[in-house]
Enzyme design. Structure first.
Site, PDB file in Angstrom:
ATOM      1  N   ASP A 190      48.335  40.810  40.208  1.00 53.50           N
ATOM      2  CA  ASP A 190      49.792  40.683  40.250  1.00 53.50           C
ATOM      3  C   ASP A 190      50.532  41.403  41.384  1.00 53.50           C
ATOM      4  OD1 ASP A 190      48.731  39.764  37.914  1.00 53.50           O
ATOM      5  OD2 ASP A 190      50.019  40.907  36.601  1.00 53.50           O
ATOM      6  N   GLU A 427      41.089  49.464  31.669  1.00 55.20           N
ATOM      7  CA  GLU A 427      41.489  48.284  32.440  1.00 55.20           C
ATOM      8  C   GLU A 427      41.155  48.495  33.932  1.00 55.20           C
ATOM      9  OE1 GLU A 427      45.663  47.649  32.006  1.00 55.20           O
ATOM     10  OE2 GLU A 427      45.596  45.569  32.724  1.00 55.20           O
TER      11      GLU A 427
END
Ligand code: 9WN
Length: 460
Positions: A190, A427
């Protein structure tokens, strides 16, 4: 995940315990027929997360692996697009933003499914790779399992083919072999500096008021994209809604149209997997010829994005035709798409080992950071601007294996497992300190660990 270390060879008990820790994450994040990417930060079904999750589950629970993908593909749009988020109607209110109401896709587009609601974007097509892994792990098992999986391949082959056809046509009307994305969220990376230049040129209009929920689920807001980045993300979403998610109109008017080399390379690799699936299901020769065309076209297109100075592959702004010259892990795209001549492969490996990536002397683990520490845009804690993502490391490991670089691949596999043994199934990781960041129980991290551990047993 302390027990997961692979450093001491021949420790099946450790592998066993790491397996059960990783499987535990996927079980806890599981919701009926699918798996949340993270327990609170990402409470819906995400497209490429589900593909990685299925790939991991293929080793532990083949049935759940097939259900994961079937649930995802049940929300495929009529155009063939597989949406990037499928919203869980039972998720707690205000748990993720932008939500189904903000996307409003079923009201705006007749191509979108009416329920459950989905986003209007897509993500990299890892799905055929996952389906192929499910097939591979069923081989040599009892005949009932093999025929169940063959049935799964038969049912899902047309869906995969439609998905790939959508990418090869609507997303590549130029037949360049490169996939156009409409939003940084489509890349899956992103806030990567890959998009900075294009985003800077976007004039942000009136974004309807919103409040971010993601910041409540991380220890520190600096791990996540910034507010100005979010404003731009949401403005692009408003523009897509104005087109009613119509591909031709988006192509004619949208300010963010980028040929994404990582997405395109994954598409090539997924087409290779689809070709093998086509063989299993006895698909028509025309299908095979089409898939082969996509593979050749993709490799050629990626070859044209090569930057001889940076020795990496660069994304391209469709509107200006300019390359987006930033050193990120996406630059290794040709390694992922495969079929390289030895010279290009050596150049890529040289870049991978250099101080710009895995060879940087300050790294906690010699794994490629999402953005090169030598790039001016590098930020060690900010999401895709520097942290190391196990899922990206997995992609490179898998590509090295496919390229026949077995020793390197094995070293990388051990390093990733050591990183996870130290920091858990986070993550992403701060590359210099190894600190786990973002969500602490990220499903795809656990899933790729299962795949890497299976390789240790020689079964991947
Ligand atoms: C937006 C779920 C997703 C991943 C993406 C990752 C992140 C979402 C977000 O989380 O994106 O789609 O809210 O940041 O960048 O790759 O699929 O894990």
């Amino acid at each position: 995940m302390k027990e997961a270390s692979s450093q001491e060879d021949g420790a099946p008990a450790k592998v066993e315990s790491a397996n059960s820790l990783a499987a535990g994450v996927l079980r806890r994040n599981g919701v009926e027929s699918w798996t949340r990417p993270a327990p609170t930060l990402y409470p819906h079904q995400w497209s490429w997360d589900s593909a990685f999750i299925a790939l991991g589950l293929a080793h532990t629970d083949n049935r759940r692996a097939t259900r994961e993908l079937e649930t995802l593909f049940a929300s495929q749009w009529d155009t063939g697009k597989v949406p990037h988020i499928i919203f869980d109607p039972d998720a707690p209110p205000r748990s993720y933003f932008p939500d189904a109401e903000r996307w409003n896709s079923s009201a705006l587009s007749a191509d979108a499914p009416s329920a459950p609601h989905t986003s209007g974007l897509c993500q990299p097509p890892v799905h055929a790779v996952a389906v192929h892994r499910i097939w591979e792990t069923s081989r040599g098992k009892d005949e009932r399992r093999v025929s169940r999986v063959r049935e799964f391949l038969r049912d899902n082959y047309p869906r995969l083919l439609n998905w790939h056809r959508y990418l090869a046509t609507a997303r590549d009307p130029e037949e360049s072999g490169l996939v156009t994305i409409y939003h940084p969220w489509e890349s899956g990376t992103d806030n990567s500096p890959r998009w900075d230049k294009v985003l800077e040129a976007v004039e942000v209009g009136d974004v309807p008021p919103y409040s971010r929920h993601d910041l409540q689920h991380v220890a520190d807001a600096s791990h996540r994209p910034t507010d100005p980045e979010y404003d731009r993300f949401l403005w692009l979403l408003e523009l897509l809604k104005r087109t009613r998610y119509e591909e031709a109109e988006i192509y004619a008017s949208h300010p963010f149209l980028v040929k994404d080399v990582l997405f395109s390379a994954i598409f090539v690799a997924a087409n290779e997997a689809l070709l093998e699936i086509a063989d299993v299901v006895d698909a028509q020769d025309e299908d095979r010829a089409l898939i082969e065309t996509w593979i050749h076209r993709g490799r050629r297109g990626l070859g044209e994005c090569w930057d001889p100075e940076l020795k990496l592959c660069m994304d391209r702004d469709v509107r200006t035709g300019e390359p987006l010259r930033v050193r990120t892990v996406a630059g290794f795209a040709p390694l992922i798409s495969g079929g390289l001549d030895p010279g290009r492969r050596d150049e890529l490996l040289e870049t991978l080992d250099s101080p710009a990536f895995s060879g940087h002397p300050g790294l906690r683990w010699p794994l490629p950071p999402s953005t090169s520490p030598e790039d001016p845009s590098f930020h060690p804690r900010s999401y895709w601007r520097g942290p190391t993502w196990p899922v990206a490391s997995w992609l490179l490991w898998w590509s090295l294996l496919r390229a026949g670089e077995l020793e390197r691949a094995d070293h990388m596999r051990k390093t990733i497992l050591d990183q996870l043994a130290d920091g858990g199934f986070a993550e992403y990781f701060e590359p210099f300190t190894g600190e786990p960041l973002g969500s602490m129980e990220q499903s795809w991290t656990a899933a790729v660990a299962l795949d890497l551990l299976a390789a240790e047993n020689g079964s991947a």
